[in-house]
Design an enzyme around this catalytic site. Structure first.
Site, mmCIF file in Angstrom:
data_model
loop_
_atom_site.group_PDB
_atom_site.id
_atom_site.type_symbol
_atom_site.label_atom_id
_atom_site.label_comp_id
_atom_site.label_asym_id
_atom_site.label_seq_id
_atom_site.Cartn_x
_atom_site.Cartn_y
_atom_site.Cartn_z
ATOM 1 N N LYS A 27 18.965 36.031 -3.802
ATOM 2 C CA LYS A 27 19.033 37.213 -2.946
ATOM 3 C C LYS A 27 18.272 38.387 -3.567
ATOM 4 O O LYS A 27 17.664 39.188 -2.841
ATOM 5 C CB LYS A 27 20.492 37.603 -2.697
ATOM 6 C CG LYS A 27 21.256 36.628 -1.825
ATOM 7 C CD LYS A 27 20.673 36.521 -0.421
ATOM 8 C CE LYS A 27 21.554 35.686 0.494
ATOM 9 N NZ LYS A 27 20.960 35.500 1.829
ATOM 10 N N TYR A 32 28.777 33.734 -7.627
ATOM 11 C CA TYR A 32 27.594 33.739 -6.757
ATOM 12 C C TYR A 32 26.369 33.182 -7.479
ATOM 13 O O TYR A 32 25.479 32.619 -6.863
ATOM 14 C CB TYR A 32 27.340 35.161 -6.257
ATOM 15 C CG TYR A 32 26.637 35.231 -4.922
ATOM 16 C CD1 TYR A 32 27.033 34.425 -3.854
ATOM 17 C CD2 TYR A 32 25.594 36.111 -4.709
ATOM 18 C CE1 TYR A 32 26.400 34.493 -2.623
ATOM 19 C CE2 TYR A 32 24.960 36.196 -3.484
ATOM 20 C CZ TYR A 32 25.364 35.389 -2.446
ATOM 21 O OH TYR A 32 24.733 35.467 -1.235
#
Length: 255
Positions: free
Chosen positions: A161, A154
């Site tokens: 995020k 990720y």
């Protein structure tokens, strides 16, 4: 008119296909009494085709969240369809390929900056662009993926995020005086277009389906969408700066 969002006027971003969480939000919102306006960028004709699959065809306006002119004109474009907004759904995220799939140590700043601009800063930008249309009782709701941990593959999207989650808390702080809430929904992994662009995403899929206490469907966007609707509704009038996990309980268990 009846339903959880009866009479509400919503701006929903991030509808690309009918497998998007945002599409499920828009569909359920209409079914629960809301008027919906969609935004799109780049593939506007695709969004317009998908909009026709909703219970009621929704208008689509072009918004590039990195374009200051688009943001400055947002309120006027929305007013062509509704006379104000009660809620905004931020379902926007993008990172160049160098920022995903294990390239954390090598991704250049230019690519990282793009990821942060589109995926993090845009939450504040979109909220401020919509603010002239909103009044007390309004809500901004965004989609995140639990950023309290470092996830394999990720990489910089995880950093983006984490920034999004912090930005939501600061937005809650600064917009609270106007009676506007800011909350996020942390959904588990779903087979959306965004997910398919992440190399090695199947690592998330295997972990969730095996270990989430409530189980987890990789193709059911409705649980996350329902949480968004609840936060957009009047049933959470004193909740802001919150992150609601909709992940089958995976976040609550140990490794």
């Amino acid at each position: 008119m009846s339903g959880l969002l009866a009479g509400k006027r919503l701006l929903v971003t991030g509808v690309i296909t009918d497998a998007s969480i945002a599409f499920s939000v828009a569909k359920l919102a209409q079914e629960n009494g809301a008027q919906v306006v969609l935004t799109g960028y780049g593939r506007l004709s695709l969004v317009e085709r998908i909009a026709k699959r909703l219970p009621e065809p929704a208008p689509v306006i072009e918004v590039d969240v990195t374009n200051t002119e688009h943001l400055a004109g947002l309120a006027d474009r929305v007013r062509e369809h509704v006379d104000g907004l009660d809620g905004v759904v931020h379902s926007i995220g993008f990172a160049p390929q160098s920022c995903l799939g294990g390239g954390f140590l090598d991704a250049p700043w230019e690519d990282v900056a793009t990821a942060l601009h589109v995926s993090t800063y845009s939450y504040k930008s979109l909220a401020m662009a919509a603010l002239p249309l909103m009044s007390a009782g309004g809500a901004v709701v965004g989609l995140t993926f639990d950023a309290t941990k470092a996830w394999p593959v990720y990489d910089w999207m995880g950093v983006a995020k984490a920034g999004l989650e912090s930005a939501s808390r600061y937005l809650a702080l600064h917009l609270g005086k106007q009676g506007i809430r800011s909350n996020l929904v942390a959904a588990g992994p779903l087979r959306t277009i965004a997910a398919k662009s992440i190399p090695g995403f199947d690592q998330f899929e295997d972990a969730w389906t095996e270990r989430a206490p409530l189980g987890w469907s990789l193709t059911d966007q409705e649980p996350a969408a329902r949480a968004c609707l609840a936060l957009l509704s009047d049933w959470f009038p004193a909740t802001t700066g919150e992150i609601v996990h909709v992940d089958g309980g995976y976040h609550a268990i140990g490794a």
